[in-house]
Design a protein around this motif. Structure first.
Motif, mmCIF file in Angstrom:
data_model
loop_
_atom_site.group_PDB
_atom_site.id
_atom_site.type_symbol
_atom_site.label_atom_id
_atom_site.label_comp_id
_atom_site.label_asym_id
_atom_site.label_seq_id
_atom_site.Cartn_x
_atom_site.Cartn_y
_atom_site.Cartn_z
ATOM 1 N N THR A 31 -12.503 3.059 7.273
ATOM 2 C CA THR A 31 -11.097 2.814 7.577
ATOM 3 C C THR A 31 -10.814 3.190 9.020
ATOM 4 O O THR A 31 -11.403 4.120 9.567
ATOM 5 C CB THR A 31 -10.174 3.626 6.650
ATOM 6 O OG1 THR A 31 -10.480 5.010 6.785
ATOM 7 C CG2 THR A 31 -10.341 3.224 5.198
ATOM 8 N N HIS A 32 -9.926 2.456 9.629
ATOM 9 C CA HIS A 32 -9.532 2.749 10.997
ATOM 10 C C HIS A 32 -8.178 2.097 11.254
ATOM 11 O O HIS A 32 -7.728 1.247 10.492
ATOM 12 C CB HIS A 32 -10.574 2.251 11.998
ATOM 13 C CG HIS A 32 -10.902 0.799 11.839
ATOM 14 N ND1 HIS A 32 -10.149 -0.199 12.403
ATOM 15 C CD2 HIS A 32 -11.878 0.178 11.145
ATOM 16 C CE1 HIS A 32 -10.656 -1.376 12.080
ATOM 17 N NE2 HIS A 32 -11.706 -1.172 11.308
ATOM 18 N N GLU A 33 -7.544 2.480 12.332
ATOM 19 C CA GLU A 33 -6.260 1.899 12.702
ATOM 20 C C GLU A 33 -6.471 0.441 13.102
ATOM 21 O O GLU A 33 -7.450 0.111 13.767
ATOM 22 C CB GLU A 33 -5.648 2.672 13.872
ATOM 23 C CG GLU A 33 -5.203 4.067 13.524
ATOM 24 C CD GLU A 33 -4.026 4.099 12.575
ATOM 25 O OE1 GLU A 33 -3.112 3.259 12.729
ATOM 26 O OE2 GLU A 33 -4.025 4.947 11.680
#
Length: 70
Positions: A31-33
């Protein structure tokens, strides 16, 4: 499911931390922005959905009014 509920009710338990660590590490890696292009795509998709929902609501209102008038 039972493990998740138990772990949620015992977050400070060292055993819980050990059991959940691999999953949390995987989540951290996957997950990441979103970047600006992803945000633009999401906004465009949401605008399309909202426009379609408004059109469907207007058609439903028109149909209801037509039935009531007859």
């Amino acid at each position: 499911e039972i493990t998740v509920k138990w772990a949620g009710s015992h977050p400070d338990n060292p055993l819980v931390k050990v059991i959940l660590r691999p999953g949390m590490q995987m989540q951290y890696l996957t997950t990441h922005e979103p970047d600006d292009a992803q945000m633009e795509c999401a906004i465009a998709a949401m605008q399309t959905v909202l426009a379609r929902e408004e059109a469907e609501a207007a058609r439903a209102t028109d149909a209801t009014e037509a039935i009531a008038a007859s």
